[in-house]
Design a protein around this motif. Structure first.
Motif, PDB file in Angstrom:
ATOM      1  N   SER A 154      -7.676  -4.076   1.680  1.00 56.68           N
ATOM      2  CA  SER A 154      -6.932  -5.020   2.515  1.00 56.68           C
ATOM      3  C   SER A 154      -7.605  -6.379   2.622  1.00 56.68           C
ATOM      4  O   SER A 154      -6.934  -7.397   2.797  1.00 56.68           O
ATOM      5  N   ARG A 155      -8.920  -6.418   2.510  1.00 57.49           N
ATOM      6  CA  ARG A 155      -9.620  -7.698   2.671  1.00 57.49           C
ATOM      7  C   ARG A 155      -9.343  -8.655   1.515  1.00 57.49           C
ATOM      8  O   ARG A 155      -9.607  -9.852   1.638  1.00 57.49           O
ATOM      9  N   VAL A 210      -5.102  -0.414   8.969  1.00 58.31           N
ATOM     10  CA  VAL A 210      -6.168  -0.123   8.002  1.00 58.31           C
ATOM     11  C   VAL A 210      -7.362   0.510   8.716  1.00 58.31           C
ATOM     12  O   VAL A 210      -7.399   0.601   9.940  1.00 58.31           O
ATOM     13  N   ALA A 233      -1.127  -5.289  10.291  1.00 51.53           N
ATOM     14  CA  ALA A 233      -2.080  -4.522   9.487  1.00 51.53           C
ATOM     15  C   ALA A 233      -2.321  -3.158  10.112  1.00 51.53           C
ATOM     16  O   ALA A 233      -2.406  -3.023  11.334  1.00 51.53           O
ATOM     17  N   GLY A 270       0.838  -1.198   0.000  1.00 48.35           N
ATOM     18  CA  GLY A 270       0.000   0.000   0.000  1.00 48.35           C
ATOM     19  C   GLY A 270       0.868   1.241   0.000  1.00 48.35           C
ATOM     20  O   GLY A 270       1.613   1.480   0.951  1.00 48.35           O
ATOM     21  N   ILE A 272       0.457  -4.631   5.963  1.00 47.47           N
ATOM     22  CA  ILE A 272      -0.653  -4.455   5.040  1.00 47.47           C
ATOM     23  C   ILE A 272      -1.292  -3.098   5.353  1.00 47.47           C
ATOM     24  O   ILE A 272      -1.920  -2.918   6.395  1.00 47.47           O
ATOM     25  N   CYS A 273      -1.107  -2.155   4.456  1.00 40.43           N
ATOM     26  CA  CYS A 273      -1.614  -0.792   4.636  1.00 40.43           C
ATOM     27  C   CYS A 273      -2.436  -0.351   3.431  1.00 40.43           C
ATOM     28  O   CYS A 273      -2.375   0.803   3.013  1.00 40.43           O
ATOM     29  N   SER A 274      -3.176  -1.293   2.870  1.00 39.44           N
ATOM     30  CA  SER A 274      -3.936  -1.002   1.656  1.00 39.44           C
ATOM     31  C   SER A 274      -5.386  -0.641   1.937  1.00 39.44           C
ATOM     32  O   SER A 274      -6.233  -0.657   1.030  1.00 39.44           O
ATOM     33  N   ASN A 275      -5.704  -0.339   3.193  1.00 34.61           N
ATOM     34  CA  ASN A 275      -6.969   0.244   3.609  1.00 34.61           C
ATOM     35  C   ASN A 275      -8.181  -0.515   3.064  1.00 34.61           C
ATOM     36  O   ASN A 275      -8.401  -1.664   3.391  1.00 34.61           O
TER      37      ASN A 275
END
Length: 381
Positions: free
Chosen positions: A238-239, A358, A356, A23, A232-235
């Motif tokens: 993220s799921r 997010v 994570a 991310g 994991i910082c893809s907001n």
């Protein structure tokens, strides 16, 4: 002999890192910055699926805010006082850390103050303003929300019962902010790859290694990056990698007018529990929101704006914000935010090698730096 679509050099010098951040938006870059500031010798990789950040980092309205009165009252219906106070403090600390890290000039920060338009249906919020000010006093040291009704005739708003002001909020230039943050992390030696769609992640038990499989355009074979720890910082996205995370996407639609001859107001403005927001920018008016008109439809990662929300935004411009000013819309766009059930960000260790950060709940500019730093601390621990 092993056949591969990648060269010896690519596997020797591009595969292994100390930390990988998935991310490349505000949280991911802030996390990478905190990692590099603490240990400059570490090799850090940021992977962003889009050419530009896919979610809301380059698409947001540029508000340096921490929550309007009606928004905070709505949060208190979901959480207790301590949790709400902690969230506001994290937002406020995040804004201060962002300004300290990059400098006001490089992010286009203006201490314009923030306003809230109270519509008749929210007039009862005035009865709790003193209570909220008392609650926030330990953070800000003075009264946060105060009446600004004397400005209503000057600003020209219609259908507004009261106008509130707080001096602690301001504006940022989203384009300057994201470019400056990217330049900052690259100056620290962080490798940032865009157009890098992560297909899946795999933690190799017993090897202290997490593999990140990334799509390649020239072959069906993914490129596999490795690091002992990844974030994991893809907001909102993220799921796709961590399906169990309790985050839901939320589309935010924004329009901007053509240049106007004059605007009677400057600053950042909210109404209706923060679901609508507008500001001046380069002689234009930027206006966004309306997600509450269609929660189901706006719970999506689709970036295409909709005619329904567009028409509702234009109507509110005509009836509330610019009732006596002619305007033309130049264009409309959308960004994707991420929301959690309690409207508080998620910062947690998922497994020994995966952390994570997010669920910014529409407050990425404010809390992104703070969340990124907390993720970096977990990665180091």
């Amino acid at each position: 002999m092993q056949l591969s679509s990648n060269s010896y050099w690519e596997k020797q010098y591009w595969r292994d890192f100390d930390f990988i951040v998935v991310g490349g938006g505000l949280v991911g870059l802030s996390c990478a910055a905190s990692l590099a500031e603490k240990k400059p010798e570490n090799r850090i990789l940021v992977l962003e699926r889009g050419l530009l950040p896919t979610g809301a980092s380059t698409k947001n309205a540029g508000f340096a805010c921490f929550g309007s009165l009606t928004e905070l009252l709505a949060d208190l219906q979901r959480n207790d006082e301590d949790s709400c106070l902690q969230t506001v403090e994290r937002r406020w600390c995040g804004l201060k850390k962002l300004r300290q890290r990059l400098g006001d000039q490089k992010i286009g920060f203006e201490a314009s103050g923030g306003y809230e338009l109270l519509l008749p249906k929210h007039q009862s919020a005035l009865e709790q303003m003193a209570y909220i000010n008392q609650l926030l006093h330990p953070i800000f040291g003075e009264e946060v929300f105060r009446s600004a009704n004397h400005l209503l005739p000057v600003f020209g708003f219609q259908r507004v019962s009261h106008l509130l002001y707080n001096p602690f909020e301001g504006k940022v230039n989203t384009g300057m902010l994201t470019r400056s943050l990217l330049a900052y992390v690259q100056q620290l030696g962080v490798t940032v790859l865009t157009g890098a769609e992560v297909l899946h992640i795999e933690e190799l038990r017993g090897r202290d290694c997490v593999q990140v499989h990334v799509k390649q355009s020239h072959t069906a074979e993914p490129f596999v990056f490795e690091a002992p720890r990844i974030a994991i910082c893809s907001n909102a996205f993220s799921r796709q990698l961590l399906p169990s995370l309790p985050v839901a996407p939320g589309r935010g639609q924004v329009l901007i007018t053509r240049p106007l001859p004059s605007l009677p107001f400057r600053g950042i403005f909210h109404f209706d529990e923060g679901y609508y927001y507008f500001r001046d920018i380069d002689g234009r008016l930027l206006f966004g929101g309306g997600r509450n008109l269609d929660f189901e439809g706006e719970t999506t990662t689709e970036l295409t704006p909709t005619e329904f929300i567009y028409k509702q935004l234009v109507k509110k411009l005509q009836e509330i914000i610019l009732p006596s000013i002619s305007f033309e819309i130049e264009y409309i766009w959308a960004g994707i935010m991420a929301f959690t059930p309690n409207h508080q960000p998620i910062v947690q260790r998922i497994s020994p090698g995966i952390v994570a950060g997010v669920g910014l709940n529409g407050m990425g500019v404010a809390i992104g730096t703070e969340v990124g730093e907390q993720v970096a601390e977990l990665l180091h621990s």
